[in-house]
Design a protein around this motif. Structure first.
Motif, PDB file in Angstrom:
ATOM      1  N   PRO A 230      18.788  50.416  17.232  1.00  0.00           N
ATOM      2  CA  PRO A 230      18.400  50.015  18.580  1.00  0.00           C
ATOM      3  C   PRO A 230      19.541  50.315  19.551  1.00  0.00           C
ATOM      4  O   PRO A 230      20.717  50.307  19.169  1.00  0.00           O
ATOM      5  N   THR A 231      19.217  50.561  20.802  1.00  0.00           N
ATOM      6  CA  THR A 231      20.251  50.933  21.770  1.00  0.00           C
ATOM      7  C   THR A 231      21.330  49.863  21.889  1.00  0.00           C
ATOM      8  O   THR A 231      22.512  50.185  22.050  1.00  0.00           O
ATOM      9  N   GLY A 232      20.958  48.592  21.793  1.00  0.00           N
ATOM     10  CA  GLY A 232      21.954  47.522  21.886  1.00  0.00           C
ATOM     11  C   GLY A 232      22.964  47.592  20.755  1.00  0.00           C
ATOM     12  O   GLY A 232      24.166  47.373  20.963  1.00  0.00           O
ATOM     13  N   ASP A 233      22.481  47.909  19.555  1.00  0.00           N
ATOM     14  CA  ASP A 233      23.393  48.033  18.413  1.00  0.00           C
ATOM     15  C   ASP A 233      24.287  49.257  18.556  1.00  0.00           C
ATOM     16  O   ASP A 233      25.446  49.245  18.131  1.00  0.00           O
ATOM     17  N   LEU A 234      23.749  50.318  19.157  1.00  0.00           N
ATOM     18  CA  LEU A 234      24.550  51.521  19.351  1.00  0.00           C
ATOM     19  C   LEU A 234      25.698  51.244  20.321  1.00  0.00           C
ATOM     20  O   LEU A 234      26.820  51.735  20.138  1.00  0.00           O
ATOM     21  N   ILE A 235      25.437  50.434  21.334  1.00  0.00           N
ATOM     22  CA  ILE A 235      26.522  50.017  22.242  1.00  0.00           C
ATOM     23  C   ILE A 235      27.519  49.151  21.489  1.00  0.00           C
ATOM     24  O   ILE A 235      28.741  49.331  21.595  1.00  0.00           O
ATOM     25  N   ASP A 236      27.003  48.221  20.698  1.00  0.00           N
ATOM     26  CA  ASP A 236      27.896  47.342  19.930  1.00  0.00           C
ATOM     27  C   ASP A 236      28.712  48.113  18.894  1.00  0.00           C
ATOM     28  O   ASP A 236      29.791  47.672  18.496  1.00  0.00           O
ATOM     29  N   LEU A 237      28.184  49.267  18.440  1.00  0.00           N
ATOM     30  CA  LEU A 237      28.924  50.082  17.485  1.00  0.00           C
ATOM     31  C   LEU A 237      30.308  50.434  18.018  1.00  0.00           C
ATOM     32  O   LEU A 237      31.287  50.510  17.260  1.00  0.00           O
ATOM     33  N   ALA A 238      30.390  50.621  19.342  1.00  0.00           N
ATOM     34  CA  ALA A 238      31.688  50.940  19.946  1.00  0.00           C
ATOM     35  C   ALA A 238      32.688  49.803  19.746  1.00  0.00           C
ATOM     36  O   ALA A 238      33.896  50.046  19.694  1.00  0.00           O
ATOM     37  N   ARG A 239      32.196  48.582  19.626  1.00  0.00           N
ATOM     38  CA  ARG A 239      33.097  47.438  19.442  1.00  0.00           C
ATOM     39  C   ARG A 239      33.813  47.488  18.091  1.00  0.00           C
ATOM     40  O   ARG A 239      34.796  46.785  17.891  1.00  0.00           O
ATOM     41  N   THR A 240      33.312  48.299  17.158  1.00  0.00           N
ATOM     42  CA  THR A 240      33.951  48.408  15.843  1.00  0.00           C
ATOM     43  C   THR A 240      34.955  49.552  15.801  1.00  0.00           C
ATOM     44  O   THR A 240      35.534  49.814  14.746  1.00  0.00           O
ATOM     45  N   ARG A 241      35.152  50.254  16.891  1.00  0.00           N
ATOM     46  CA  ARG A 241      36.105  51.357  16.965  1.00  0.00           C
ATOM     47  C   ARG A 241      37.488  50.810  17.299  1.00  0.00           C
ATOM     48  O   ARG A 241      37.631  49.968  18.183  1.00  0.00           O
ATOM     49  N   SER A 242      38.497  51.320  16.611  1.00  0.00           N
ATOM     50  CA  SER A 242      39.852  50.784  16.800  1.00  0.00           C
ATOM     51  C   SER A 242      40.321  50.916  18.244  1.00  0.00           C
ATOM     52  O   SER A 242      41.010  50.035  18.761  1.00  0.00           O
ATOM     53  N   TYR A 243      39.927  52.003  18.924  1.00  0.00           N
ATOM     54  CA  TYR A 243      40.339  52.181  20.319  1.00  0.00           C
ATOM     55  C   TYR A 243      39.812  51.045  21.183  1.00  0.00           C
ATOM     56  O   TYR A 243      40.532  50.483  22.022  1.00  0.00           O
ATOM     57  N   VAL A 244      38.541  50.693  20.985  1.00  0.00           N
ATOM     58  CA  VAL A 244      37.917  49.650  21.809  1.00  0.00           C
ATOM     59  C   VAL A 244      38.449  48.273  21.422  1.00  0.00           C
ATOM     60  O   VAL A 244      38.706  47.427  22.282  1.00  0.00           O
ATOM     61  N   ILE A 245      38.623  48.047  20.123  1.00  0.00           N
ATOM     62  CA  ILE A 245      39.130  46.750  19.667  1.00  0.00           C
ATOM     63  C   ILE A 245      40.497  46.458  20.279  1.00  0.00           C
ATOM     64  O   ILE A 245      40.778  45.324  20.704  1.00  0.00           O
TER      65      ILE A 245
END
Length: 299
Positions: A230-245
């Motif tokens: 789902p698009t919401g999960d795809l946005i949240d996927l970025a939250r698991t990236r070290s750069y974003v964290i």
């Protein structure tokens, strides 16, 4: 005889500014177990079967033992346990391993299985143990696995010491599998998505991992597939990236807002739409160098 390995260059894997930055980015995942497990993709069945086909115990009809180094939440560990292997998941994060012990997320994997817990109910031979240790010095017995795996993690290790440890852990004829899931940036919209998301684990086409002289590459393959999200999960996927964290709150909010705009306005998806996210999975298989030479002489 092993099939010929496709010619690839020896360019380095992703570079880090310095060791301190590398350690900071690696540490960023320590408390991300639940989100990482829920949002990061699993591994295609074809990749798993390619690993298992090379195991000496599998060829002999046995169940086999596997050690998954840098296992994190056990995405790959559980997929192997589901296929009847006795698996030890090794990681330096107690929080990640706690998520692994709970059986991982309930989202389907690319092979269509419902969840690790459900898999165990139908595969009583499956077993998963966890072990808190660095990949470079696990403390596990020598020769204790027919398969050693590293998924999404080899570039976080010290290649020289991790190679020696992997070779030490392999039973005679055993296989080391290095595997990476990457967004398929050959597709234009995915390339832009990866740039907005600051996905740092995109390798060049001619990428090959750095390993020590104890190991010899015997096979390399690329598998293309889609992970529906789902698009919401795809946005949240970025939250698991070290750069974003590790980014300041203002920069993190900007990344997530840009993703929202890209998916819902630029690409025209409605909120909650299911999007097939294209991935490529790169698999590298190794044997201990002396074992490989013996095997080739006997062909």
């Amino acid at each position: 005889m092993h099939p010929p390995v496709p010619p690839i260059s020896s360019r380095d894997e992703p570079r880090f500014r310095d060791r301190e930055r590398k350690n900071a980015l690696a540490a960023a995942f320590q408390e991300q177990g639940e989100d990482y497990d829920r949002l990061r993709p699993g591994y295609p069945g074809a990749v798993l079967e390619a690993m298992l086909a090379q195991m000496p115990a599998r060829a002999a009809g046995g169940e086999g033992r596997a050690i998954d180094l840098g296992a994190g939440t056990g995405k790959l560990s559980w997929a192997l346990a589901e296929r009847g292997l006795s698996v030890t998941a090794v990681d330096t994060s107690a929080a990640m391993l706690e998520t692994a012990r709970r059986g991982g997320a309930s989202l389907p994997t690319p092979s269509g299985t419902a969840s690790p817990a459900a898999a165990l109910a139908t595969s009583p031979a499956a077993a998963l143990a966890t072990h808190l240790a660095p990949a470079e010095a696990t403390g596990l017995p020598a020769g204790s696995a027919e398969l050693v795996t590293v998924a999404q993690a080899w570039h976080w290790f010290d290649a020289a010491t991790a190679s020696a440890e992997a070779a030490r852990l392999l039973a005679p004829g055993g296989v080391l599998a290095l595997v990476w899931n990457m967004l398929d940036v050959t597709i234009p919209w995915v390339h832009r998505l990866s740039r907005i998301m600051h996905a740092g684990d995109i390798h060049r086409e001619d990428f090959t991992p750095t390993v020590g002289p104890e190991l010899e590459l015997t096979a390399r393959s690329v598998h293309q597939w889609e992970d529906p999200m789902p698009t919401g999960d795809l946005i949240d996927l970025a939250r698991t990236r070290s750069y974003v964290i590790t980014a300041p709150e203002e920069r993190r909010a900007k990344v997530l807002a840009n993703l929202d705009w890209y998916l819902h306005e630029h690409l025209g998806h409605a909120p909650g739409d299911l999007v097939g996210v294209p991935y490529r999975t790169d698999l590298f298989l190794y044997r201990a160098a002396r074992q490989s030479l013996v095997g080739l002489r006997g062909c």
